[in-house]
Design a protein around this motif. Structure first.
Motif, PDB file in Angstrom:
ATOM      1  N   GLN A   1       0.814  -1.208   0.000  1.00  0.00           N
ATOM      2  CA  GLN A   1       0.000   0.000   0.000  1.00  0.00           C
ATOM      3  C   GLN A   1       0.851   1.262   0.000  1.00  0.00           C
ATOM      4  N   ARG A   2       2.141   1.128   0.299  1.00  0.00           N
ATOM      5  CA  ARG A   2       3.049   2.274   0.335  1.00  0.00           C
ATOM      6  C   ARG A   2       4.466   1.750   0.182  1.00  0.00           C
ATOM      7  N   SER A   3       5.401   2.655  -0.002  1.00  0.00           N
ATOM      8  CA  SER A   3       6.807   2.279  -0.072  1.00  0.00           C
ATOM      9  C   SER A   3       7.302   1.942   1.327  1.00  0.00           C
ATOM     10  N   PHE A   4       8.234   1.005   1.404  1.00  0.00           N
ATOM     11  CA  PHE A   4       8.810   0.609   2.675  1.00  0.00           C
ATOM     12  C   PHE A   4      10.198   1.218   2.813  1.00  0.00           C
ATOM     13  N   ASP A   5      10.558   1.595   4.028  1.00  0.00           N
ATOM     14  CA  ASP A   5      11.877   2.147   4.319  1.00  0.00           C
ATOM     15  C   ASP A   5      12.655   1.113   5.115  1.00  0.00           C
ATOM     16  N   TYR A   6      13.713   0.572   4.504  1.00  0.00           N
ATOM     17  CA  TYR A   6      14.507  -0.490   5.114  1.00  0.00           C
ATOM     18  C   TYR A   6      15.068  -0.078   6.469  1.00  0.00           C
ATOM     19  N   GLU A   7      15.447   1.194   6.597  1.00  0.00           N
ATOM     20  CA  GLU A   7      16.022   1.655   7.859  1.00  0.00           C
ATOM     21  C   GLU A   7      14.986   1.683   8.987  1.00  0.00           C
ATOM     22  N   GLN A   8      13.714   1.757   8.650  1.00  0.00           N
ATOM     23  CA  GLN A   8      12.666   1.808   9.668  1.00  0.00           C
ATOM     24  C   GLN A   8      11.997   0.458   9.905  1.00  0.00           C
ATOM     25  N   CYS A   9      11.897  -0.354   8.881  1.00  0.00           N
ATOM     26  CA  CYS A   9      11.193  -1.633   8.988  1.00  0.00           C
ATOM     27  C   CYS A   9      11.836  -2.627   8.031  1.00  0.00           C
ATOM     28  N   ARG A  10      12.501  -3.636   8.566  1.00  0.00           N
ATOM     29  CA  ARG A  10      13.210  -4.607   7.723  1.00  0.00           C
ATOM     30  C   ARG A  10      12.361  -5.829   7.393  1.00  0.00           C
ATOM     31  N   GLU A  11      11.411  -6.144   8.236  1.00  0.00           N
ATOM     32  CA  GLU A  11      10.506  -7.256   7.961  1.00  0.00           C
ATOM     33  C   GLU A  11       9.282  -7.162   8.866  1.00  0.00           C
ATOM     34  N   PHE A  12       8.208  -7.765   8.418  1.00  0.00           N
ATOM     35  CA  PHE A  12       7.010  -7.870   9.250  1.00  0.00           C
ATOM     36  C   PHE A  12       6.191  -9.048   8.755  1.00  0.00           C
ATOM     37  N   ALA A  13       5.251  -9.453   9.566  1.00  0.00           N
ATOM     38  CA  ALA A  13       4.390 -10.586   9.220  1.00  0.00           C
ATOM     39  C   ALA A  13       2.935 -10.158   9.292  1.00  0.00           C
ATOM     40  N   VAL A  14       2.148 -10.731   8.400  1.00  0.00           N
ATOM     41  CA  VAL A  14       0.708 -10.480   8.382  1.00  0.00           C
ATOM     42  C   VAL A  14       0.021 -11.845   8.312  1.00  0.00           C
ATOM     43  N   VAL A  15      -0.957 -12.055   9.171  1.00  0.00           N
ATOM     44  CA  VAL A  15      -1.739 -13.292   9.126  1.00  0.00           C
ATOM     45  C   VAL A  15      -2.952 -13.040   8.244  1.00  0.00           C
ATOM     46  N   VAL A  16      -3.086 -13.847   7.202  1.00  0.00           N
ATOM     47  CA  VAL A  16      -4.198 -13.704   6.251  1.00  0.00           C
ATOM     48  C   VAL A  16      -5.146 -14.878   6.464  1.00  0.00           C
ATOM     49  N   ARG A  17      -6.425 -14.571   6.579  1.00  0.00           N
ATOM     50  CA  ARG A  17      -7.448 -15.611   6.749  1.00  0.00           C
ATOM     51  C   ARG A  17      -8.370 -15.582   5.541  1.00  0.00           C
ATOM     52  N   ALA A  18      -8.573 -16.739   4.945  1.00  0.00           N
ATOM     53  CA  ALA A  18      -9.463 -16.845   3.779  1.00  0.00           C
ATOM     54  C   ALA A  18     -10.588 -17.815   4.118  1.00  0.00           C
TER      55      ALA A  18
END
Length: 78
Positions: free
Chosen positions: A24-41
């Motif tokens: 949804q937006r550009s990511f800044d490596y210096e601020q956030c290197r990785e994250f996880a999202v749980v998707v439910r279908a």
């Protein structure tokens, strides 16, 4: 989306028909290197069936800063 990293929902969206994940937006490596999202279908059947998956997003670094010459010091003209 549910669960995952705190505040991850504004960063990605999931297309409901294909399951494609979009930034949804550009990511800044210096601020956030990785994250996880749980998707439910879930489907529309009777009985309804569902499943969850954890999507781990790894942000790659890109040189987005202009280079600076640190040494040797550049002397001003004059």
């Amino acid at each position: 989306m549910e669960g995952g990293s705190a505040g991850a929902a504004p960063y990605v969206s999931v297309e409901s028909q294909s399951g494609a994940v979009y930034a949804q937006r550009s990511f800044d490596y210096e601020q956030c290197r990785e994250f996880a999202v749980v998707v439910r279908a879930h489907d529309g059947g009777s009985p309804s069936r569902s499943s969850t998956a954890t999507v781990r997003v790894f942000v790659l670094d890109r040189n987005d800063n202009a280079p600076r010459v640190l040494w040797p010091a550049v002397l001003g003209s004059g």
